[in-house]
Write a protein that holds these residues in place. Structure first.
Motif, PDB file in Angstrom:
ATOM      1  N   VAL A   1     101.459  20.869  54.946  1.00 20.28           N
ATOM      2  CA  VAL A   1     101.150  22.203  55.451  1.00 20.28           C
ATOM      3  C   VAL A   1     102.136  23.139  54.759  1.00 20.28           C
ATOM      4  O   VAL A   1     103.306  22.772  54.569  1.00 20.28           O
ATOM      5  CB  VAL A   1     101.345  22.255  56.993  1.00 20.28           C
ATOM      6  CG1 VAL A   1     101.165  23.658  57.521  1.00 20.28           C
ATOM      7  CG2 VAL A   1     100.411  21.280  57.671  1.00 20.28           C
TER       8      VAL A   1
ATOM      9  N   ALA B   1     104.062  28.369  56.974  1.00 17.19           N
ATOM     10  CA  ALA B   1     103.198  28.215  58.151  1.00 17.19           C
ATOM     11  C   ALA B   1     103.897  27.372  59.206  1.00 17.19           C
ATOM     12  O   ALA B   1     103.824  27.680  60.404  1.00 17.19           O
ATOM     13  CB  ALA B   1     101.866  27.588  57.752  1.00 17.19           C
ATOM     14  N   LEU B   2     104.583  26.313  58.777  1.00 14.98           N
ATOM     15  CA  LEU B   2     105.337  25.488  59.729  1.00 14.98           C
ATOM     16  C   LEU B   2     106.461  26.277  60.377  1.00 14.98           C
ATOM     17  O   LEU B   2     106.715  26.142  61.574  1.00 14.98           O
ATOM     18  CB  LEU B   2     105.902  24.240  59.036  1.00 14.98           C
ATOM     19  CG  LEU B   2     104.903  23.147  58.712  1.00 14.98           C
ATOM     20  CD1 LEU B   2     105.561  22.051  57.875  1.00 14.98           C
ATOM     21  CD2 LEU B   2     104.320  22.564  59.977  1.00 14.98           C
TER      22      LEU B   2
END
Length: 126
Positions: free
Chosen positions: A46, A50-51
């Motif tokens: 990912v 975004a994490l």
């Protein structure tokens, strides 16, 4: 209120401030870049940004949730899961102060801090 309930209340407020404060940092450009760099290559399926945003939302929600009686227990349990889940990133960054600066807490103190935070969250859930 019993003395234990007073301690729990003070603890919930303090932890809420810590988690909300750290959650906000996930959306400040400089710290967010540093946090994204801390994500181990093995979990970069990912996008790191975004994490970082997702974990920031988790910290904000968990911190606020500690202050709401109806969500206090769920928030504390979710924060325990969160602390376990983010530990690999902290372990990856441990000792790499030249790259990660203040986020590169040495492994043993960071592990101790994680255990203490987990214990404090569990006390809030009682």
């Amino acid at each position: 209120m019993t003395p234990f309930e007073i301690v729990q209340l003070v603890l919930r407020i303090a932890l809420a401030l810590v988690f909300v404060g750290m959650g906000v940092l996930h959306f400040v450009p400089g710290p967010a870049r540093g946090m994204a760099a801390m994500i181990p290559p093995a979990v970069r399926v990912v996008p790191p940004r975004a994490l970082v945003a997702f974990t920031g939302v988790c910290e904000l929600a968990g911190g606020i949730g500690l202050l709401v009686p109806a969500t206090r227990v769920a928030a504390a349990i979710c924060l325990v899961v969160f602390l376990v889940a983010v530990f690999p990133a902290n372990a990856y960054a441990a000792g790499k102060t030249e790259r990660f600066g203040v986020f590169a807490t040495p492994l043993v103190p960071r592990a101790v801090l994680q255990v203490v935070l987990i214990a404090l969250c569990l006390v809030c859930a009682l």
